[in-house]
Design an enzyme around this catalytic site. Structure first.
Site, PDB file in Angstrom:
ATOM      1  N   HIS A   1      36.598  36.408  44.585  1.00  0.00           N
ATOM      2  CA  HIS A   1      35.865  36.220  43.329  1.00  0.00           C
ATOM      3  C   HIS A   1      36.838  35.860  42.226  1.00  0.00           C
ATOM      4  O   HIS A   1      38.050  35.981  42.392  1.00  0.00           O
ATOM      5  CB  HIS A   1      35.011  37.441  42.974  1.00  0.00           C
ATOM      6  CG  HIS A   1      35.780  38.701  42.646  1.00  0.00           C
ATOM      7  ND1 HIS A   1      36.650  39.302  43.517  1.00  0.00           N
ATOM      8  CD2 HIS A   1      35.763  39.488  41.526  1.00  0.00           C
ATOM      9  CE1 HIS A   1      37.133  40.401  42.960  1.00  0.00           C
ATOM     10  NE2 HIS A   1      36.628  40.535  41.758  1.00  0.00           N
TER      11      HIS A   1
ATOM     12  N   HIS B   1      37.690  37.034  39.287  1.00  0.00           N
ATOM     13  CA  HIS B   1      38.358  37.920  38.338  1.00  0.00           C
ATOM     14  C   HIS B   1      39.860  37.678  38.484  1.00  0.00           C
ATOM     15  O   HIS B   1      40.373  37.581  39.606  1.00  0.00           O
ATOM     16  CB  HIS B   1      38.010  39.393  38.618  1.00  0.00           C
ATOM     17  CG  HIS B   1      36.667  39.784  38.062  1.00  0.00           C
ATOM     18  ND1 HIS B   1      35.942  40.856  38.521  1.00  0.00           N
ATOM     19  CD2 HIS B   1      35.925  39.221  37.065  1.00  0.00           C
ATOM     20  CE1 HIS B   1      34.810  40.939  37.831  1.00  0.00           C
ATOM     21  NE2 HIS B   1      34.773  39.959  36.951  1.00  0.00           N
TER      22      HIS B   1
ATOM     23  N   ASP C   1      42.588  39.241  38.418  1.00  0.00           N
ATOM     24  CA  ASP C   1      43.499  40.031  39.274  1.00  0.00           C
ATOM     25  C   ASP C   1      43.448  39.582  40.734  1.00  0.00           C
ATOM     26  O   ASP C   1      44.333  39.917  41.515  1.00  0.00           O
ATOM     27  CB  ASP C   1      43.226  41.540  39.141  1.00  0.00           C
ATOM     28  CG  ASP C   1      41.783  41.949  39.393  1.00  0.00           C
ATOM     29  OD1 ASP C   1      40.879  41.145  39.122  1.00  0.00           O
ATOM     30  OD2 ASP C   1      41.556  43.089  39.859  1.00  0.00           O
ATOM     31  N   HIS C   2      42.419  38.781  41.098  1.00  0.00           N
ATOM     32  CA  HIS C   2      42.292  38.351  42.501  1.00  0.00           C
ATOM     33  C   HIS C   2      42.757  36.919  42.763  1.00  0.00           C
ATOM     34  O   HIS C   2      42.827  36.509  43.901  1.00  0.00           O
ATOM     35  CB  HIS C   2      40.847  38.523  42.982  1.00  0.00           C
ATOM     36  CG  HIS C   2      40.464  39.967  43.075  1.00  0.00           C
ATOM     37  ND1 HIS C   2      40.347  40.632  44.271  1.00  0.00           N
ATOM     38  CD2 HIS C   2      40.240  40.888  42.101  1.00  0.00           C
ATOM     39  CE1 HIS C   2      40.039  41.905  44.042  1.00  0.00           C
ATOM     40  NE2 HIS C   2      39.969  42.076  42.730  1.00  0.00           N
TER      41      HIS C   2
ATOM     42  N   ASP D   1      35.733  43.600  45.639  1.00  0.00           N
ATOM     43  CA  ASP D   1      35.325  44.551  44.589  1.00  0.00           C
ATOM     44  C   ASP D   1      33.823  44.750  44.658  1.00  0.00           C
ATOM     45  O   ASP D   1      33.060  43.781  44.541  1.00  0.00           O
ATOM     46  CB  ASP D   1      35.677  43.995  43.196  1.00  0.00           C
ATOM     47  CG  ASP D   1      37.169  43.951  42.941  1.00  0.00           C
ATOM     48  OD1 ASP D   1      37.940  44.226  43.872  1.00  0.00           O
ATOM     49  OD2 ASP D   1      37.554  43.640  41.793  1.00  0.00           O
TER      50      ASP D   1
ATOM     51  N   HIS E   1      42.901  48.826  45.930  1.00  0.00           N
ATOM     52  CA  HIS E   1      42.369  48.450  44.618  1.00  0.00           C
ATOM     53  C   HIS E   1      42.239  49.673  43.696  1.00  0.00           C
ATOM     54  O   HIS E   1      41.217  49.909  43.064  1.00  0.00           O
ATOM     55  CB  HIS E   1      41.009  47.742  44.802  1.00  0.00           C
ATOM     56  CG  HIS E   1      40.562  46.918  43.621  1.00  0.00           C
ATOM     57  ND1 HIS E   1      39.791  47.425  42.611  1.00  0.00           N
ATOM     58  CD2 HIS E   1      40.776  45.615  43.298  1.00  0.00           C
ATOM     59  CE1 HIS E   1      39.538  46.476  41.723  1.00  0.00           C
ATOM     60  NE2 HIS E   1      40.128  45.376  42.108  1.00  0.00           N
TER      61      HIS E   1
END
Ligand SMILES: [Zn+2]
Ligand SMILES: [Zn+2]
Length: 302
Positions: free
Chosen positions: A60, A62, A64-65, A208, A266
């Site tokens: 996805h 976001h 941080d990914h 997530d 995570h």
């Protein structure tokens, strides 16, 4: 299958944890799941070859990914001209990559191939079989993934081969799946000396998410479930409002799926390394199998 955790923090890194990235390897192939900022540095520290990265999944958008992806493309352009990179992710990722290339003029010297994620359609990628499914991340487009190794041939039975009088020189041919004709004219088929095929390992990564049915369903036949556990259960309200899970909830998902092993990752940056044992304990209150709270650079053989 071998899994190496390259980043186990959520949202922001800590002194001991990088941002999400998991390297999945099988004989002669590998795939990178998520690519948070700093992933290539983590790979170098782990002595994993950047040159061999040719498939990246982004679950996805976001930051941080996937904020580690553009620097990785840049490095691959310098190190490994001419070889393609396959990126699989939500559709908008392609626009982001092409947009950066266009605005900065930094087109790599190799082709970045893009494949948009489609759910519940399994497909082969290198030596892996992948299937994506939607998860529940506060309404944000996010996918979990199931990764399967191909089945391996059954074990060769040397005692049976002796009984049948098969000369050593012909045994390798049988092991590769071909029938052989013996000097006396008898024909031996592979199944006469090989056990049943061994099922390839199956890994499920939740990305997530809140606890959700799609992960439970995907994990039912899995050997390992990698589930996010951003918080301990005392912060469940926060987990609900941000679309994440607690360690206890990850344990409930693993228990409902009946999966053999659960690996948590995570973790919110508020937790220190010594807190991670609490994540294991909390998940174990809901789940009877083996629980591991991943640390950066942890290697797990599946
Ligand atoms: Zn995240
Ligand atoms: Zn997220």
């Amino acid at each position: 299958m071998r899994v190496r955790f390259l980043g186990t923090s959520s949202a922001v890194p800590t002194d001991s944890r990088g941002l999400p990235a998991i390297l999945v390897k099988t004989v002669g192939d590998s795939i990178l799941l998520d690519c948070g900022e700093g992933t290539q540095r983590q790979m170098i520290r782990a002595r994993e070859s950047l040159m061999k990265v040719d498939k990246v999944v982004v679950t996805h958008l976001h930051g941080d990914h996937f904020f580690g992806l553009m620097p990785m493309i840049q490095s691959l352009g310098i190190l490994r001209k001419g070889s393609d990179l396959m990126v699989i992710g939500p559709r908008a990722l392609m626009d982001i990559i092409r947009g950066i290339e266009e605005k900065t003029g930094s087109k790599p010297q190799f082709r970045v191939e893009f494949r948009e994620i489609e759910v519940y359609r399994s497909f082969r990628l290198g030596r892996f079989i992948l299937e994506f499914f939607p998860v529940d991340h506060a309404g944000f487009e996010t996918y979990g993934v199931k990764i399967r190794e191909p089945d391996r041939p059954g074990r060769f039975d040397p005692v049976r081969a002796d009984e049948l009088g098969i000369p050593p020189v012909l045994r390798g041919i049988l092991q590769r799946g071909f029938s052989v004709k013996l000097p006396d004219g008898r024909v031996v088929r592979p199944q006469d000396v090989m056990g049943p095929p061994r099922r390839g390992s199956i890994l499920v990564y939740s990305s997530d998410t809140r606890p959700t049915e799609s992960v439970i369903r995907a994990a039912r036949e899995a050997d390992v479930l990698i589930h996010e556990a951003t918080y301990l259960h005392e912060l469940r309200d926060r987990a609900v409002s941000t679309g994440h899970s607690t360690a206890f909830e990850a344990g409930q998902v693993a228990e409902a799926a009946g999966v053999r092993r659960l690996i948590l990752t995570h973790f919110s940056a508020r937790y220190r390394e010594e807190d991670l044992v609490k994540f294991e304990e909390e998940a174990s209150q809901a789940y009877g199998g083996e629980v591991i709270a991943a640390r950066d650079f942890l290697v797990v053989d599946i």
